[in-house]
Design a protein around this motif. Structure first.
Motif, PDB file in Angstrom:
ATOM      1  N   UNK A 195       8.450   6.714  -6.162  1.00  0.00           N
ATOM      2  CA  UNK A 195       8.566   5.534  -5.276  1.00  0.00           C
ATOM      3  C   UNK A 195       7.644   5.675  -4.071  1.00  0.00           C
ATOM      4  N   UNK A 196       7.142   4.537  -3.604  1.00  0.00           N
ATOM      5  CA  UNK A 196       6.261   4.528  -2.440  1.00  0.00           C
ATOM      6  C   UNK A 196       4.893   5.109  -2.758  1.00  0.00           C
ATOM      7  N   UNK A 197       4.503   5.051  -4.031  1.00  0.00           N
ATOM      8  CA  UNK A 197       3.204   5.604  -4.420  1.00  0.00           C
ATOM      9  C   UNK A 197       2.333   4.482  -4.978  1.00  0.00           C
ATOM     10  N   UNK A 198       1.074   4.414  -4.541  1.00  0.00           N
ATOM     11  CA  UNK A 198       0.176   3.370  -5.040  1.00  0.00           C
ATOM     12  C   UNK A 198      -1.201   3.957  -5.346  1.00  0.00           C
ATOM     13  N   UNK A 199      -1.741   3.561  -6.480  1.00  0.00           N
ATOM     14  CA  UNK A 199      -3.101   3.941  -6.853  1.00  0.00           C
ATOM     15  C   UNK A 199      -4.056   2.935  -6.220  1.00  0.00           C
ATOM     16  N   UNK A 200      -5.036   3.442  -5.481  1.00  0.00           N
ATOM     17  CA  UNK A 200      -5.934   2.555  -4.740  1.00  0.00           C
ATOM     18  C   UNK A 200      -7.386   2.833  -5.139  1.00  0.00           C
ATOM     19  N   UNK A 201      -8.115   1.771  -5.563  1.00  0.00           N
ATOM     20  CA  UNK A 201      -9.486   1.947  -6.056  1.00  0.00           C
ATOM     21  C   UNK A 201     -10.568   1.619  -5.037  1.00  0.00           C
ATOM     22  N   UNK A 202     -10.241   0.814  -4.013  1.00  0.00           N
ATOM     23  CA  UNK A 202     -11.271   0.423  -3.044  1.00  0.00           C
ATOM     24  C   UNK A 202     -10.639  -0.047  -1.733  1.00  0.00           C
ATOM     25  N   UNK A 203     -11.472  -0.339  -0.764  1.00  0.00           N
ATOM     26  CA  UNK A 203     -10.990  -0.736   0.562  1.00  0.00           C
ATOM     27  C   UNK A 203     -10.107  -1.989   0.528  1.00  0.00           C
ATOM     28  N   UNK A 204     -10.508  -2.960  -0.292  1.00  0.00           N
ATOM     29  CA  UNK A 204      -9.739  -4.206  -0.358  1.00  0.00           C
ATOM     30  C   UNK A 204      -8.328  -3.914  -0.862  1.00  0.00           C
ATOM     31  N   UNK A 205      -8.245  -3.090  -1.888  1.00  0.00           N
ATOM     32  CA  UNK A 205      -6.925  -2.730  -2.428  1.00  0.00           C
ATOM     33  C   UNK A 205      -6.109  -1.966  -1.386  1.00  0.00           C
TER      34      UNK A 205
ATOM     35  N   UNK B 236       2.525  -2.345   1.175  1.00  0.00           N
ATOM     36  CA  UNK B 236       3.547  -2.371   0.119  1.00  0.00           C
ATOM     37  C   UNK B 236       4.184  -0.997  -0.043  1.00  0.00           C
ATOM     38  N   UNK B 237       3.326   0.027  -0.046  1.00  0.00           N
ATOM     39  CA  UNK B 237       3.833   1.400  -0.179  1.00  0.00           C
ATOM     40  C   UNK B 237       4.727   1.742   1.018  1.00  0.00           C
ATOM     41  N   UNK B 238       4.314   1.238   2.185  1.00  0.00           N
ATOM     42  CA  UNK B 238       5.094   1.493   3.404  1.00  0.00           C
ATOM     43  C   UNK B 238       6.496   0.897   3.308  1.00  0.00           C
ATOM     44  N   UNK B 239       6.559  -0.347   2.865  1.00  0.00           N
ATOM     45  CA  UNK B 239       7.844  -1.040   2.748  1.00  0.00           C
ATOM     46  C   UNK B 239       8.717  -0.347   1.695  1.00  0.00           C
ATOM     47  N   UNK B 240       8.068   0.000   0.573  1.00  0.00           N
ATOM     48  CA  UNK B 240       8.831   0.640  -0.505  1.00  0.00           C
ATOM     49  C   UNK B 240       9.401   1.976  -0.038  1.00  0.00           C
ATOM     50  N   UNK B 241       8.608   2.715   0.703  1.00  0.00           N
ATOM     51  CA  UNK B 241       9.053   4.007   1.195  1.00  0.00           C
ATOM     52  C   UNK B 241      10.185   3.839   2.211  1.00  0.00           C
ATOM     53  N   UNK B 242      10.034   2.871   3.088  1.00  0.00           N
ATOM     54  CA  UNK B 242      11.068   2.589   4.102  1.00  0.00           C
ATOM     55  C   UNK B 242      12.389   2.232   3.408  1.00  0.00           C
ATOM     56  N   UNK B 243      12.299   1.374   2.375  1.00  0.00           N
ATOM     57  CA  UNK B 243      13.508   0.939   1.665  1.00  0.00           C
ATOM     58  C   UNK B 243      14.164   2.113   0.937  1.00  0.00           C
ATOM     59  N   UNK B 244      13.345   2.915   0.261  1.00  0.00           N
ATOM     60  CA  UNK B 244      13.913   3.984  -0.566  1.00  0.00           C
ATOM     61  C   UNK B 244      14.329   5.201   0.248  1.00  0.00           C
ATOM     62  N   UNK B 245      13.565   5.551   1.263  1.00  0.00           N
ATOM     63  CA  UNK B 245      13.814   6.827   1.946  1.00  0.00           C
ATOM     64  C   UNK B 245      14.121   6.678   3.433  1.00  0.00           C
ATOM     65  N   UNK B 246      14.111   5.444   3.924  1.00  0.00           N
ATOM     66  CA  UNK B 246      14.399   5.215   5.333  1.00  0.00           C
ATOM     67  C   UNK B 246      13.284   5.683   6.257  1.00  0.00           C
ATOM     68  N   UNK B 247      12.144   6.075   5.680  1.00  0.00           N
ATOM     69  CA  UNK B 247      10.997   6.515   6.489  1.00  0.00           C
ATOM     70  C   UNK B 247       9.733   5.959   5.840  1.00  0.00           C
TER      71      UNK B 247
END
Ligand code: ADP
Length: 445
Positions: free
Chosen positions: A166-176, A183-194
């Motif tokens: 959870x809270x992990x994203x594969x990123x290929x370029x600056x736009x991504x 999104x990863x930030x929100x997912x991490x906050x929701x799952x782990x409170x941080x």
């Protein structure tokens, strides 16, 4: 040795710990949620105590209730199993202050190694190879882009306090990066409170290979060889085996040595796992440490004959590690399939319902870890693991044939399961040839 411990978990792992307690002559109290009142661990326990309603935040993650449950039942220790509070430094600290033993490493180690960016730093200091990336949480998306520019895309943005992919994203370029970082930030906050994230170079086509270690508080550390866990879906393991078809004796010794030095460097005590990625040139990189018993521990038990669950309790009680590295021998091959209540035909959508029929598979070389019984009702609050089927064989070939036979034999009706997917995997040419990697399952789907 402890007289009595509280098991603060549910499902198959609560049962596994209960069995270890029985064999050690330790009384076990199972802490359960209202939903789990009729569960198998509760029925088989010496004692049981309700710790709250079905919702995990109110029961299995409810620290005051769990600690009180241990105190009122006169337990000396709390076993957190895996998931839930198993790597939570605050619980370990609270246990300390109430004179209870937390069956896991000390709070300071949980805190430091629980930060995956910090763990990368500490392990690099200890001489372990790590992938290029950040050793501290990144402060902003701007900093993440700068780092990615320095190490080169593709990169993974990962939750500092992450787990379970959870809270992990594969990123290929600056736009991504601009799109996926929040999104990863929100997912991490929701799952782990941080919400802190870090960045790591992405290695494609690598293998996930991990080393099980045992360590006592006097500084004795040994390893129990590797587990090959490359077959994953969305960074979640679905089939594990040991030994790895890709690990030579030399590589095993190198990985084992790395894990043992890593554990020594942080004065680790208890059971633990060092996770590595291994590339096609047999170069390996530390990615994280798990400081608890793992779902896939039985395959190591099957080939080494070492009871990891019992050692975890013994080590926590202060017993010295009565095993030397030379005592560890790997015999044969073991495979584990995680049978989940998910529909492989519908993108692995979790299924809910009642188990109508259940007859576990058996026969030579088969072990089943499961809390199921006919009439068992699956609850939407908990994870979808129904049963772990473990097959041992003298050779990899024999273990595969036995697993295939056992999965055919297993009677499990009432909900959709991942069994058909495992049955397909077992016939897949790349798997049969041992040519697996972390991207295989996704490409196959
Ligand atoms: P979690 O704690 O969420 O399980 P991990 O760091 O253990 O996260 O990684 C889980 C899985 O994600 C790994 O087994 C691997 O398949 C993939 N992964 C992690 N880091 C990398 C990386 N740097 N490059 C490629 N794949 C990675």
């Amino acid at each position: 040795m402890f007289r009595k411990i509280l098991i603060a978990n549910r499902g198959e792992i609560a049962l596994r710990i209960l069995r270890a307690c029985r064999e050690l002559g330790v009384r076990a109290v199972v802490a359960y949620s209202e939903r789990d009142r009729d569960s198998l661990p509760v029925r088989l326990a010496d004692e049981s105590i309700c710790i709250g309603p079905a919702a995990i935040s109110q029961s299995y993650l409810n620290i005051p209730n769990i600690v009180s449950a241990a105190l009122v039942t006169d337990c000396e220790a709390i076993h957190p199993g895996y998931g839930f509070l198993s790597e939570n430094p605050y619980v370990a600290e609270i246990c300390d202050s109430y004179g209870l033993t937390f069956i896991g490493p000390p709070p300071a180690i949980l805190e430091e190694m629980g930060s995956k960016a910090r763990a990368r730093y500490l392990m690099r200091q200890a001489g372990l190879p790590v992938l290029p990336g950040s050793e501290e949480p990144v402060a902003s998306v701007v900093e993440a882009r700068e780092l990615a520019a320095a190490i080169g895309y593709p990169v993974l943005v990962k939750a500092v306090n992450g787990g379970g992919g959870k809270g992990m994203r594969l990123v290929h370029n600056d736009a991504e990066m601009l799109r996926l970082y929040p999104l990863a930030q929100v997912e991490s906050e929701t799952a782990f409170g941080r919400s802190e994230l870090y960045v790591e170079k992405c290695l494609t086509g690598a293998r996930h290979i991990e080393i099980q270690i045992l360590a006592d508080s006097a500084g004795r550390v040994i390893h129990l060889g590797e587990r090959e866990c490359s077959l994953q879906r969305r960074h979640q393991k679905i089939l594990e085996e040991t030994p790895s078809p890709a690990v030579s004796e030399t590589l095993r010794n190198e990985l084992g040595q790395a894990a043992v030095s890593g554990a020594r460097a942080i004065q680790y005590a208890g059971v633990g796992t060092f996770e590595f990625l291994v590339d096609s040139d047999a170069r390996f990189y530390f990615i994280e440490m798990n400081m608890r018993i793992q779902v896939e521990h039985p395959i190591t038990e099957m080939v080494t004959g070492v009871d990891i669950a019992k050692w975890q309790i013994r080590l926590a009680s202060g017993e010295p590690l009565g095993l030397a590295q030379e005592d560890v021998r790997m015999n044969g091959h073991a495979i584990e399939c995680r049978i989940n209540a998910e529909d492989p035909e519908r993108a692995f959508l979790p299924d809910i319902g009642t188990i109508r029929e259940y007859v576990p598979c058996g026969g030579p070389g088969i072990r089943v870890e499961s809390h199921l019984y006919p009439g068992y009702q699956l609850a939407p609050e908990y994870d979808s693991l129904l049963a772990k089927v473990i097959a041992w064989g003298g050779t990899r070939h024999e273990a595969i044939l036995r697993m295939d036979r056992a999965l055919d034999e297993l009677v499990l009706n009432g909900v959709k399961t991942t069994r058909p997917f495992h049955q397909r995997l077992l016939k897949d040419a790349a798997f049969l040839n041992g040519r697996t990697n972390i991207n295989l399952v996704e490409s196959y789907l």
